[in-house]
Design an enzyme around this catalytic site. Structure first.
Site, mmCIF file in Angstrom:
data_model
loop_
_atom_site.group_PDB
_atom_site.id
_atom_site.type_symbol
_atom_site.label_atom_id
_atom_site.label_comp_id
_atom_site.label_asym_id
_atom_site.label_seq_id
_atom_site.Cartn_x
_atom_site.Cartn_y
_atom_site.Cartn_z
ATOM 1 N N ARG A 66 18.193 25.872 -5.392
ATOM 2 C CA ARG A 66 19.141 25.468 -4.368
ATOM 3 C C ARG A 66 20.025 24.355 -4.900
ATOM 4 O O ARG A 66 20.376 23.428 -4.203
ATOM 5 C CB ARG A 66 18.418 25.013 -3.107
ATOM 6 C CG ARG A 66 17.647 26.118 -2.430
ATOM 7 C CD ARG A 66 16.977 25.615 -1.164
ATOM 8 N NE ARG A 66 17.985 24.992 -0.322
ATOM 9 C CZ ARG A 66 17.765 23.868 0.349
ATOM 10 N NH1 ARG A 66 16.625 23.250 0.256
ATOM 11 N NH2 ARG A 66 18.703 23.351 1.118
ATOM 12 N N ARG B 278 26.924 19.600 -3.931
ATOM 13 C CA ARG B 278 27.168 19.212 -2.553
ATOM 14 C C ARG B 278 28.218 18.117 -2.403
ATOM 15 O O ARG B 278 28.231 17.414 -1.412
ATOM 16 C CB ARG B 278 25.858 18.726 -1.926
ATOM 17 C CG ARG B 278 24.842 19.847 -1.796
ATOM 18 C CD ARG B 278 25.331 20.911 -0.849
ATOM 19 N NE ARG B 278 24.327 21.943 -0.689
ATOM 20 C CZ ARG B 278 24.403 22.919 0.171
ATOM 21 N NH1 ARG B 278 25.450 23.036 0.939
ATOM 22 N NH2 ARG B 278 23.445 23.818 0.253
ATOM 23 N N ASP C 72 23.593 24.978 8.230
ATOM 24 C CA ASP C 72 23.033 23.807 8.918
ATOM 25 C C ASP C 72 22.152 22.985 7.984
ATOM 26 O O ASP C 72 20.950 22.834 8.190
ATOM 27 C CB ASP C 72 22.244 24.250 10.149
ATOM 28 C CG ASP C 72 21.901 23.068 11.056
ATOM 29 O OD1 ASP C 72 22.553 22.019 10.935
ATOM 30 O OD2 ASP C 72 20.985 23.213 11.888
ATOM 31 N N GLU C 73 22.779 22.426 6.958
ATOM 32 C CA GLU C 73 22.114 21.496 6.047
ATOM 33 C C GLU C 73 22.836 20.159 6.084
ATOM 34 O O GLU C 73 24.008 20.067 6.428
ATOM 35 C CB GLU C 73 22.146 22.033 4.613
ATOM 36 C CG GLU C 73 21.429 23.361 4.427
ATOM 37 C CD GLU C 73 21.501 23.815 2.981
ATOM 38 O OE1 GLU C 73 20.561 23.509 2.228
ATOM 39 O OE2 GLU C 73 22.511 24.454 2.616
ATOM 40 N N TYR C 74 22.102 19.102 5.686
ATOM 41 C CA TYR C 74 22.676 17.777 5.473
ATOM 42 C C TYR C 74 23.269 17.136 6.721
ATOM 43 O O TYR C 74 24.033 16.181 6.623
ATOM 44 C CB TYR C 74 23.716 17.821 4.334
ATOM 45 C CG TYR C 74 23.144 18.415 3.085
ATOM 46 C CD1 TYR C 74 22.287 17.676 2.283
ATOM 47 C CD2 TYR C 74 23.397 19.738 2.750
ATOM 48 C CE1 TYR C 74 21.713 18.239 1.148
ATOM 49 C CE2 TYR C 74 22.821 20.304 1.619
ATOM 50 C CZ TYR C 74 21.979 19.552 0.825
ATOM 51 O OH TYR C 74 21.422 20.113 -0.282
#
Length: 310
Positions: free
Chosen positions: A6, A10, A170-172
């Site tokens: 992953r 980012r 829906d991360e971070y």
């Protein structure tokens, strides 16, 4: 055989420049770009829908259009995802707003040269929206009105820039930061319901991760059918998304181009076909010639090598 990969770059979630003005009633562009043109029919191909996430902080969206099938000339990729816009939080108004860093804004403002060439080839262009460490996420709107307001910002962006849809990641979000609330059961249902009502004919896809992905029903409403696609978020692995969609709309396979071994890429593509799934997800297509990596899955999905044209 597989490792969880992953390692997404980012920086899209960390860049602090060029806040989009969509939340405040303007687009940030000098003029609204023209609507997306009707695409010319792409040469027909049989097989799953192939998806490419592009890290626009470091790579060009145009890379997606540089790969065609040696047999028949069809596009190697069907959907290109702009990675990524953000859901940010305004501490003064206590509201979420849609944010574009300078690289996302550049792509959108230059849609004529960054997006339309792909659409003219028949490739759909979707905007991914990602958390940004500020406490705002898809799963913690405090009212249906707040969820609907953010849905309108997203659908307005799609209309303004002539895009083909929205992707949820829906991360971070870091729920709780800035005094925000924790995830609730109603928020994502309200958000997706409003977004689908705003854009009934556009793509809505789900990167199947985070609190929102496990909150797809509320008060008798299940939003699963409102998604066009859902995919596994773990590169180099096989994992069927936990959403009630037909196999034709799911990608249990996920690969990172240039990092997932070509043997694994090929195996996951073979399994996609063998088990009757209709989508194949890839991430991080860069500007170098990746025809060997792309061919590893196009041979299995479409019976053809991929050709790279700079």
């Amino acid at each position: 055989m597989f490792s969880l990969v992953r390692n997404r770059v980012r920086t899209a979630a960390l860049t602090l420049s060029a806040v989009t003005a969509l939340a405040f009633g303007t687009t940030g562009a000098s003029a609204a770009p023209a609507p997306a043109p009707a695409p010319a029919p792409a040469p027909a191909k049989q097989g799953p829908t192939s998806v490419a996430y592009i890290e626009v902080n470091s790579n060009s969206m145009l890379n997606v259009g540089k790969y065609t099938l040696a047999n028949g000339g069809g596009n190697a990729f069907d959907v290109a995802v702009i990675f990524a816009a953000n859901i940010n939080y305004d501490t003064s108004t206590k509201a979420a707003y849609l944010y574009f860093n300078e690289n996302v804004q550049r792509v959108l403002d230059n849609a004529a040269t960054e997006i339309r060439p792909l659409q003219r080839k028949g490739i759909k262009v979707v905007l991914s929206v990602l958390g940004n460490h500020q406490g705002a996420g898809f799963a913690n709107f405090t009212s249906q009105q707040a969820a609907s307001a953010f849905a309108k910002q997203m659908s307005d962006a799609v209309a303004t820039y002539g895009l083909d849809g929205i992707d949820f990641d829906d991360e971070y979000a870091e729920y709780g930061n800035n005094g925000t609330t924790q995830p609730n059961d109603s928020s994502f249902v309200y958000l997706v319901t409003a977004l689908r009502a705003n854009m009934p004919d556009k793509i809505i896809s789900l990167y199947n991760i985070g609190p929102a992905a496990s909150r797809l029903s509320y008060d008798g409403v299940d939003i699963s059918s409102k998604f066009d696609y859902a995919w596994n978020p773990y590169y180099g692995t096989w994992q069927v998304p936990g959403i009630a969609l037909p196999k034709s709309k799911l990608s249990p396979a996920a690969v990172e181009i240039g990092r997932t071994a070509q043997s694994t890429v090929a195996y996951l593509a073979r399994r996609t076909v063998r088990e009757g799934y209709g989508v194949y997800l890839t991430y991080n297509l860069d500007g170098t010639d990746r025809s060997a990596d792309v061919s590893a899955f196009t041979r299995e999905l479409y019976g053809s090598d991929a050709v790279y044209t700079p």
